[in-house]
Design a protein around this motif. Sequence first.
Motif, mmCIF file in Angstrom:
data_model
loop_
_atom_site.group_PDB
_atom_site.id
_atom_site.type_symbol
_atom_site.label_atom_id
_atom_site.label_comp_id
_atom_site.label_asym_id
_atom_site.label_seq_id
_atom_site.Cartn_x
_atom_site.Cartn_y
_atom_site.Cartn_z
ATOM 1 N N THR A 37 97.308 80.420 15.137
ATOM 2 C CA THR A 37 98.119 81.006 14.078
ATOM 3 C C THR A 37 99.606 80.770 14.339
ATOM 4 O O THR A 37 100.086 80.930 15.461
ATOM 5 N N TRP A 39 102.999 82.295 13.814
ATOM 6 C CA TRP A 39 103.470 83.636 13.519
ATOM 7 C C TRP A 39 104.870 83.629 12.921
ATOM 8 O O TRP A 39 105.746 82.871 13.342
ATOM 9 N N THR A 95 102.029 83.340 9.325
ATOM 10 C CA THR A 95 101.341 84.611 9.134
ATOM 11 C C THR A 95 102.189 85.741 9.700
ATOM 12 O O THR A 95 102.722 85.632 10.803
ATOM 13 N N ARG A 182 97.972 91.916 7.831
ATOM 14 C CA ARG A 182 98.433 90.547 7.997
ATOM 15 C C ARG A 182 98.502 89.857 6.641
ATOM 16 O O ARG A 182 97.625 90.049 5.795
ATOM 17 N N TYR A 184 99.496 85.885 4.877
ATOM 18 C CA TYR A 184 99.736 84.448 5.089
ATOM 19 C C TYR A 184 100.568 83.919 3.926
ATOM 20 O O TYR A 184 100.362 84.306 2.768
#
Length: 284
Positions: A37, A39, A95, A182, A184
Amino acid sequence: MKIDFVEKPLMRALWRRRLGREYYILKRKVGNVFGRTRWASKRPTKAMFHPIKEHSSMILRPLKDVEMYLQENKRTNLQLAIKHLNGIVIRPGETFSVWQKVGRPTASKGYLEGLVLHQGQVTKGIGGGLCQLGNLLFWIFAHTPLRITERHRHSFDVFPDVNRNVPFGAGATLSYNYIDLRVYNPTEKTYLIELWTDETHLHGRISADIPQQETYRIEERDHRVVTQYWGGYTRHNRIVQVITHPDGSEEERLLVENHAIMMYNPMLTPPANAQFETCSGTNS
């Protein structure tokens, strides 16, 4: 109309709850470190940002049988948490995670006892009250094309509606670190999160480096209270995103569904605009 069957909640042993919690915390930490991921983070940017949605929620809310010092402590906990989140930029393909940035709320970091809901009961815990942050962030994210990839609903509806200005369930519960919020960014835009507090409210705003052409409104569908076969009441609804495009056309997207066990008698304080149904023990 679908009638929702909900099992009567089970109270597990304290040792089992604690071990299970630490297992899932460790599992999430490993996934964060070894996953792929990208971040979101605080980074300098020269872009001019255009506000999309701003929202405020009251910090000190008088609640039945809840001591006000827990609400005062919540203010401290919120201020500590938003220091890690205010100014975060979500670029394309990145994300955003609450816990990935905030970290574990502990007394050594200055967090205080706050309101915690466990198995539908009001109790105390270090860092309590941060669900208000999850609720606010969910609401402003819902007014953008950001994709909500992880959101956990509140399993219990503990307090009757008091001055509610958003639909029931239009929020997100938080518990370090595997019960996270979370989002995205699937767009070509870059988004900026701003959070702050004053004497009475928690405030949040989300902006983008390119003006948003679409408008978003959040609506509730199928709001109902169901009498379960085991004697309790449950509350259900769907939260949808209604998107209006520049040409005036609209489309509707499901954001979340909510199914919560009610901890008060809805016959005494009925939720507004809810239909009442009875469940015999099977889905139909």
